[in-house]
Design an enzyme around this catalytic site. Structure first.
Site, mmCIF file in Angstrom:
data_model
loop_
_atom_site.group_PDB
_atom_site.id
_atom_site.type_symbol
_atom_site.label_atom_id
_atom_site.label_comp_id
_atom_site.label_asym_id
_atom_site.label_seq_id
_atom_site.Cartn_x
_atom_site.Cartn_y
_atom_site.Cartn_z
ATOM 1 N N HIS A 94 0.858 -1.195 0.000
ATOM 2 C CA HIS A 94 0.000 0.000 0.000
ATOM 3 C C HIS A 94 0.889 1.238 0.000
ATOM 4 C CE1 HIS A 94 1.100 0.016 4.185
ATOM 5 N NE2 HIS A 94 0.487 -1.144 4.411
ATOM 6 N N HIS A 112 4.060 1.199 2.068
ATOM 7 C CA HIS A 112 5.210 0.513 1.455
ATOM 8 C C HIS A 112 5.804 1.385 0.337
ATOM 9 C CE1 HIS A 112 2.775 -3.039 2.900
ATOM 10 N NE2 HIS A 112 3.953 -3.315 3.423
ATOM 11 N N ASP A 114 5.842 -0.147 12.797
ATOM 12 C CA ASP A 114 6.344 -1.307 13.548
ATOM 13 C C ASP A 114 7.564 -0.858 14.348
ATOM 14 O OD1 ASP A 114 4.741 -3.730 12.349
ATOM 15 O OD2 ASP A 114 5.291 -2.457 10.683
HETATM 16 O O1 PAF Z 1 7.336 -5.628 8.602
HETATM 17 C C1 PAF Z 1 7.153 -6.638 7.901
HETATM 18 O O2 PAF Z 1 6.385 -6.635 6.911
HETATM 19 C C2 PAF Z 1 7.882 -7.932 8.244
HETATM 20 O O3 PAF Z 1 7.942 -8.124 9.622
HETATM 21 C C3 PAF Z 1 9.257 -8.047 7.595
HETATM 22 C C4 PAF Z 1 10.229 -6.972 8.103
HETATM 23 C C5 PAF Z 1 9.128 -7.934 6.087
HETATM 24 C C6 PAF Z 1 9.891 -9.403 7.926
HETATM 25 O O4 PAF Z 1 9.117 -10.450 7.446
#
Ligand code: PAF
Length: 287
Positions: free
Chosen positions: A34, A37, A150
């Protein structure tokens, strides 16, 4: 843009760039891309001559009963977004290609992985650290970009990178939000229309907490109680899994806010579990 499934093929391409001194940026994702990203990819594009993005729903970071099978997937859409964002290689391995049978090695940062999301997802960050280490070894990037939504993951990956001496700059990217404040997340698709209408209160509640700090309140417990009351009033059908005020890097709980502080929460709706955070805190006044 090339789509590569085979880790060995990825390694060879990246090794060639490495040999020629080409700066490579990595954006690890689990797909269902999305605008959040897209902002990570944009940062990588600005900072690196070659950009590798991975789309891999990493099974080792999901616990029993979590949404591994249900996790939304749409590779055609992901490929279109990645191409549009200027990605050079989209890496889309299978689980079997990433984890050989009998794989028994984990990378873990226990000290930062037990609190917040780690309290209810005990194996989650071990899976994240392991897969990100594997991606670092394959791609050998100069930098890797992760979202600040995150926050705990970012803090753990910074620690891991420093402790293991990966020559990778970890770049944190600001949270991207809908117009009403809801943080973008692939899991927002799980919200019912009523839950979607209520969910922006997560952000508003955290903003309120930060504004209390800005107004001079220093007692974290009082701010958290007021924020919890706000959540209960505005999102009665949701359950906060945690609501905490922690040190932004070391993640221990703060009682008194006398320096940088992070308000962080995970809120459970009927199917979606959404996380968000807000950096707040006191900057030292020069004496
Ligand atoms: O943040 C995420 O989408 C995932 O935890 C990652 C960093 C791609 C690891 O799988």
């Amino acid at each position: 843009m090339n789509i590569v499934k085979d880790p060995q093929e990825l390694r060879e391409r990246c090794r060639d760039w490495q040999r020629r001194g080409v700066v490579t940026g990595l954006v690890p994702t689990m797909g269902y891309l999305h605008a959040g990203h897209a902002s990570l990819l944009r940062i990588a594009r600005e900072r690196a001559a070659r950009v590798v993005a991975s789309v891999f729903v990493n099974p080792t970071q999901f616990g029993p009963g979590e949404d591994l099978d249900a996790y939304p997937r749409d590779l055609d859409h992901d490929a279109a977004l990645a191409r549009e964002a200027g990605v050079d290689v989209l890496f889309t391995p299978s689980a079997e290609a990433m984890y050989a049978p009998g794989a028994a090695t984990w990378v873990e940062v226990p000290e930062l992985s037990k609190m917040l999301c780690g309290a209810t997802r005990p194996i989650h960050f071990r899976g994240v650290c392991t897969v990100v280490s594997k991606l670092f070894l394959l791609v050998q990037p100069r930098l890797a970009v992760f979202g600040e939504k995150d926050w705990q993951q970012l803090a753990i990956l910074r620690r891991m990178t420093a402790d293991l001496g990966f020559p990778v700059e970890i770049v944190g990217a600001p949270i991207v939000r809908e117009a009403d404040g809801l943080a973008l997340s692939s899991r927002n698709v799980y919200l019912t229309p009523e839950e979607r209408a209520a969910a922006p209160h997560i952000h508003r509640g955290l903003e309120l907490a930060a504004s209390r700090v800005a107004a001079g309140e220093r007692d974290a417990g009082r701010i958290l109680a007021a924020t919890a009351a706000y959540f209960a009033e505005k999102m009665p059908s949701a359950t906060p899994e945690y609501l905490a005020c922690v040190h932004p890097e070391r993640l221990f709980a703060l009682d008194v806010i006398d320096g940088p502080a992070l308000f962080a929460t995970a809120v459970k709706f009927s199917r979606a579990r959404l996380i968000d955070n807000r950096l707040a805190g006191v900057t030292a006044t020069p004496s």
